[in-house]
Scaffold this active site. Structure first.
Site, PDB file in Angstrom:
ATOM      1  CB  SER A  28     -74.008 -31.677 -38.263  1.00  0.00           C
ATOM      2  OG  SER A  28     -74.225 -31.368 -39.662  1.00  0.00           O
ATOM      3  CG  ASP A  84     -63.319 -27.811 -32.737  1.00  0.00           C
ATOM      4  OD1 ASP A  84     -63.325 -28.948 -33.143  1.00  0.00           O
ATOM      5  OD2 ASP A  84     -63.589 -26.687 -33.402  1.00  0.00           O
ATOM      6  CG  HIS A 109     -61.888 -28.979 -37.243  1.00  0.00           C
ATOM      7  ND1 HIS A 109     -61.112 -28.404 -38.121  1.00  0.00           N
ATOM      8  CD2 HIS A 109     -62.267 -28.030 -36.123  1.00  0.00           C
ATOM      9  CE1 HIS A 109     -60.858 -27.031 -37.754  1.00  0.00           C
ATOM     10  NE2 HIS A 109     -61.425 -27.053 -36.615  1.00  0.00           N
ATOM     11  N   GLY A 135     -73.133 -31.777 -42.419  1.00  0.00           N
ATOM     12  CA  GLY A 135     -73.514 -33.523 -42.150  1.00  0.00           C
ATOM     13  C   GLY A 135     -74.918 -33.695 -43.037  1.00  0.00           C
ATOM     14  CB  SER A 253     -76.070  -5.551 -65.231  1.00  0.00           C
ATOM     15  OG  SER A 253     -75.849  -4.806 -63.988  1.00  0.00           O
TER      16      SER A 253
END
Length: 342
Positions: A28, A84, A109, A135, A253
């Site tokens: 991605s 990871d 990351h 991605g 509402s």
């Protein structure tokens, strides 16, 4: 203290265009980074394992594909975008031997740096460029002339130019069009894991399933429970995304808003917040990271069992049947799949 933001005027586009970038992985994030960089005039290759099913996709998109070691040797900026749990082994085997002074190791990351699974040599820059979106969205917004906001962080500044390099990279993938926020590897990793576990994924899915079960166990039709506890989540989330919580409350509402402000705190009570703090401590201490890595290295038996149980929850059968009656949902899913880069 407010985060520092950067935009296109703050970046020097020539910096990343003067480097050679290897994107390791073509999922991605990998496909979006590689294509956006290429179209921004950056010399880029994709590094893939022998026999990778992504090779044909990358080549069909006009990208040069190399083996991971070859790409790491060729490049002077190496961006890791694979999962990871795969990064450490990939780095040790293919990339570490080619980490020379003057190169930069980049991440989308911070997990493997934050938890010291990868320890780059002191002679290289270690940076992070993390778009805050999947991605396919990073790619689509770039092609439309926009961008997804991105984070940058500096773990090591061996060259004295690490910050300028990260910002230049962020500009080249479209992030500076929307805004780039400076953070740290620790802050990005810890807040990202916390958000996933407590709100976005873990908290939300458990809340939806518990609401569905409560209505069905009380004798209501599963279809009604599905619509009220899952289907309409998107309507509320979209309102919050566009206008914030106060804006969402303005749009619903008065009855819904009164129920929100009086009953919501009974669900997410001080006891729930205390549990959130425990989860945050598990992330900060590295307990979660060690648990997840061990689970992966031992074959993911517990993870696969939990995944199977989730897929077999009654809400999935009801939802699949109802979604099949809404063809516009399937069309949207197909569109995402087509551009995800797999």
């Amino acid at each position: 203290m407010a985060a520092k933001m950067y935009y296109e005027a703050d970046a020097d586009p020539s910096i990343i265009r003067g480097r050679k970038v290897a994107i390791i992985g073509y999922g991605s994030q990998g496909h979006a980074h590689a294509l956006n960089l290429k179209e921004s005039g950056v010399p880029v290759v994709v590094g893939l394992r022998e026999g990778s099913g992504s090779k044909a996709k990358a080549e069909a998109a006009g990208l040069t594909v190399m083996g991971i070691a070859e790409a790491a040797k060729w490049a002077n900026v190496i961006m890791l975008t694979m999962p990871d749990t795969e990064q450490k082994a990939t780095y040790e085997e293919f990339i570490k031997p080619h980490m020379r002074k003057g190169k930069a190791l980049a991440f989308a990351h911070g997990f493997n740096i934050r938890f010291k699974r990868i320890r780059p040599p002191k002679s290289v820059d270690v940076i992070m460029i993390a778009p805050k979106g999947p991605g396919h969205l990073v790619r689509r917004t770039y092609t439309e002339g926009g961008g997804v906001p991105a984070l940058i962080a500096i773990h090591q500044d061996a060259s004295g130019q690490a910050h300028a390099l990260a910002l230049s990279y962020a500009e080249a993938i479209g992030g500076a069009r929307a805004g780039v926020i400076e953070t740290s590897f620790a802050e990005e990793t810890e807040t990202d894991l916390f958000g996933e576990q407590v709100v976005l994924c873990g908290g939300l899915t458990s809340l939806v399933q518990a609401g569905f079960d409560t209505l069905v166990e009380a004798g209501y039709q599963p279809e009604m429970a599905y619509f009220e506890c899952l289907h309409e989540v998107k309507l509320i989330v979209d309102l919050m995304y566009e206008e914030g919580i106060a804006g969402m409350r303005y749009s619903i509402s008065d009855t819904a808003e009164y129920g929100d402000v009086t009953r919501g705190p009974r669900i997410v009570s001080p006891k729930v917040k205390a549990e959130m703090k425990k989860i945050l401590k598990e992330i900060q201490s590295g307990k979660f990271a060690k648990e997840w890595v061990a689970e992966s290295e031992m074959g993911r038996n517990n993870f696969n069992q939990l995944r199977k149980e989730g897929a077999e929850h009654p809400i999935e059968e009801v939802g699949a049947r109802l979604r099949s009656m809404m063809p516009f949902l399937g069309a949207g899913k197909q569109k995402v799949a087509d551009v995800s880069g797999g």
